[in-house]
Design an enzyme around this catalytic site. Sequence first.
Site, mmCIF file in Angstrom:
data_model
loop_
_atom_site.group_PDB
_atom_site.id
_atom_site.type_symbol
_atom_site.label_atom_id
_atom_site.label_comp_id
_atom_site.label_asym_id
_atom_site.label_seq_id
_atom_site.Cartn_x
_atom_site.Cartn_y
_atom_site.Cartn_z
ATOM 1 N N VAL A 215 6.382 12.933 -34.635
ATOM 2 C CA VAL A 215 6.449 13.450 -33.269
ATOM 3 C C VAL A 215 7.232 14.763 -33.246
ATOM 4 O O VAL A 215 8.373 14.822 -33.710
ATOM 5 C CB VAL A 215 7.133 12.432 -32.328
ATOM 6 C CG1 VAL A 215 7.233 13.003 -30.915
ATOM 7 C CG2 VAL A 215 6.357 11.121 -32.318
ATOM 8 N N ASP A 216 6.608 15.813 -32.751
ATOM 9 C CA ASP A 216 7.243 17.120 -32.604
ATOM 10 C C ASP A 216 7.071 17.546 -31.151
ATOM 11 O O ASP A 216 5.990 17.976 -30.742
ATOM 12 C CB ASP A 216 6.607 18.139 -33.550
ATOM 13 C CG ASP A 216 7.270 19.510 -33.463
ATOM 14 O OD1 ASP A 216 8.191 19.661 -32.637
ATOM 15 O OD2 ASP A 216 6.867 20.404 -34.213
ATOM 16 N N SER A 217 8.144 17.417 -30.339
ATOM 17 C CA SER A 217 8.044 17.697 -28.910
ATOM 18 C C SER A 217 7.777 19.172 -28.615
ATOM 19 O O SER A 217 7.369 19.522 -27.514
ATOM 20 C CB SER A 217 9.329 17.253 -28.197
ATOM 21 O OG SER A 217 10.442 17.946 -28.725
ATOM 22 N N GLY A 218 8.018 20.046 -29.600
ATOM 23 C CA GLY A 218 7.802 21.470 -29.367
ATOM 24 C C GLY A 218 6.454 21.969 -29.862
ATOM 25 O O GLY A 218 6.139 23.148 -29.734
#
Length: 233
Positions: A215-218
Amino acid sequence: MKITVMTADEQIITLDIDRDEAVENVKALLEVESGVALQQQQLLYNGKEMRNHEKLSSLGVVDGDLIMMVSNSVPLLRSSRNDDLRVNPDGSAVNPAAFQQQLRSDSNFMAQIFQNDPELAQAISGNDLNKFQEILRQRHQQREVLRRREEEELALLHADPFDVEAQKKIEAAIRQKGIDENWAAALEHNPEGFARVVMLYVDMEVNGVPLKAFVDSGAQSTIISKDCAERYC
């Protein structure tokens, strides 16, 4: 990699740069960002001066590290916006609304502060500027209490200047004080500079087949490797 540079007037500059870049080239970028001429810059990493010919990798600089910049001149460029991001002697923000908005705009910082200091994170995300100012003052007071305690301990060590063991403790205390000052500055002005991003993996399924996803929120898009797509899709 990304590094954070803090100037003598508390300006925060983030650079996206190759880890094998020479210090001289870093100064050239900082000249554009800060308005301080390359020849007038002095960069410090862990309290030691960085020489122009040295590379960031050889100095041990890694992603997210903080570098201090001092100079013997007044910056050629001065933005009024920087004044809005200053802090008062009691730790509160000169312009709390601008300061809060600046913190909110940094997604990496917000992710870290929610993990390390949820109370401060809530104050940044909320609409109560008085509460935000109060939390900033509290954090400043906590740092001041710690600083005074360390100074008192150091004074006790200095009471017997001929004690060899005391001298060793004095040397260790001085080293630790420098580390703590850098840490406090980073927490106040750019906390993500000393933080490390936690890699978040979650369990999921693709066509009924379990696998782990990062998961990479950016991230601006969701990707999957060709091999993974052929295997599960």
